[in-house]
Design a protein around this motif. Structure first.
Motif, mmCIF file in Angstrom:
data_model
loop_
_atom_site.group_PDB
_atom_site.id
_atom_site.type_symbol
_atom_site.label_atom_id
_atom_site.label_comp_id
_atom_site.label_asym_id
_atom_site.label_seq_id
_atom_site.Cartn_x
_atom_site.Cartn_y
_atom_site.Cartn_z
ATOM 1 N N LYS A 73 0.827 -1.205 0.000
ATOM 2 C CA LYS A 73 0.000 0.000 0.000
ATOM 3 C C LYS A 73 0.863 1.257 0.000
ATOM 4 O O LYS A 73 0.571 2.227 -0.720
ATOM 5 C CB LYS A 73 -0.924 -0.016 1.227
ATOM 6 N N VAL A 74 1.932 1.258 0.770
ATOM 7 C CA VAL A 74 2.838 2.411 0.805
ATOM 8 C C VAL A 74 3.510 2.588 -0.554
ATOM 9 O O VAL A 74 3.644 3.713 -1.045
ATOM 10 C CB VAL A 74 3.879 2.244 1.933
ATOM 11 N N ALA A 75 3.926 1.496 -1.178
ATOM 12 C CA ALA A 75 4.556 1.579 -2.503
ATOM 13 C C ALA A 75 3.578 2.127 -3.531
ATOM 14 O O ALA A 75 3.956 2.944 -4.380
ATOM 15 C CB ALA A 75 5.074 0.210 -2.917
ATOM 16 N N GLN A 76 2.320 1.701 -3.473
ATOM 17 C CA GLN A 76 1.306 2.219 -4.399
ATOM 18 C C GLN A 76 1.067 3.702 -4.170
ATOM 19 O O GLN A 76 0.899 4.477 -5.106
ATOM 20 C CB GLN A 76 -0.007 1.452 -4.248
ATOM 21 N N SER A 77 1.059 4.097 -2.917
ATOM 22 C CA SER A 77 0.852 5.501 -2.577
ATOM 23 C C SER A 77 1.991 6.362 -3.103
ATOM 24 O O SER A 77 1.779 7.433 -3.652
ATOM 25 C CB SER A 77 0.727 5.652 -1.065
ATOM 26 N N LYS A 78 3.229 5.874 -2.951
ATOM 27 C CA LYS A 78 4.385 6.624 -3.452
ATOM 28 C C LYS A 78 4.344 6.710 -4.970
ATOM 29 O O LYS A 78 4.668 7.743 -5.550
ATOM 30 C CB LYS A 78 5.680 5.957 -3.005
ATOM 31 N N ARG A 79 3.953 5.625 -5.634
ATOM 32 C CA ARG A 79 3.844 5.623 -7.084
ATOM 33 C C ARG A 79 2.776 6.594 -7.552
ATOM 34 O O ARG A 79 2.958 7.305 -8.540
ATOM 35 C CB ARG A 79 3.505 4.206 -7.584
ATOM 36 N N LYS A 81 1.726 9.357 -5.994
ATOM 37 C CA LYS A 81 2.182 10.739 -5.812
ATOM 38 C C LYS A 81 3.215 11.124 -6.861
ATOM 39 O O LYS A 81 3.251 12.252 -7.315
ATOM 40 C CB LYS A 81 2.779 10.907 -4.411
ATOM 41 N N ARG A 82 4.037 10.163 -7.239
ATOM 42 C CA ARG A 82 5.064 10.433 -8.240
ATOM 43 C C ARG A 82 4.425 10.660 -9.608
ATOM 44 O O ARG A 82 4.900 11.474 -10.393
ATOM 45 C CB ARG A 82 6.043 9.262 -8.291
ATOM 46 N N ASP A 83 3.351 9.946 -9.898
ATOM 47 C CA ASP A 83 2.664 10.068 -11.185
ATOM 48 C C ASP A 83 1.706 11.276 -11.228
ATOM 49 O O ASP A 83 1.088 11.522 -12.249
ATOM 50 C CB ASP A 83 1.882 8.797 -11.503
#
Length: 85
Positions: A73-79, A81-83
């Motif tokens: 979930k944290v990795a998806q959230s970071k992705r 925000k980056r996109d």
């Protein structure tokens, strides 16, 4: 029986060191599951099957799964925000 306890305790000690020194959170969750299995064996050696069964369910299955889901979930959230989402 004492030798078996010492061997199981040393295995748990080694497993704990591996968990502590693992850097990647996803790998840490997998190693934590293996550590839970080591603790299960240790509790069985100590003739505590009820504690071993609880450890098997919670420490080997549920906790690592929850950690892996949180890491995902944290990795998806970071992705996101980056996109720019």
């Amino acid at each position: 029986m004492t030798v078996l306890i010492v061997i199981a305790l040393l295995a748990v000690l080694g497993g704990a060191a591996v968990v502590v020194f693992t850097d990647d959170p996803a790998r840490q969750a997998v190693v934590l599951g293996v550590y839970g299995l080591l603790l299960t064996v240790f509790f069985m050696v100590l003739q505590a099957p009820d504690v071993a069964l609880s450890q098997l369910a919670v420490g080997t299955a549920v906790t690592p799964l929850m950690v892996l889901l949180a890491v995902r979930k944290v990795a998806q959230s970071k992705r996101g925000k980056r996109d720019g989402r």
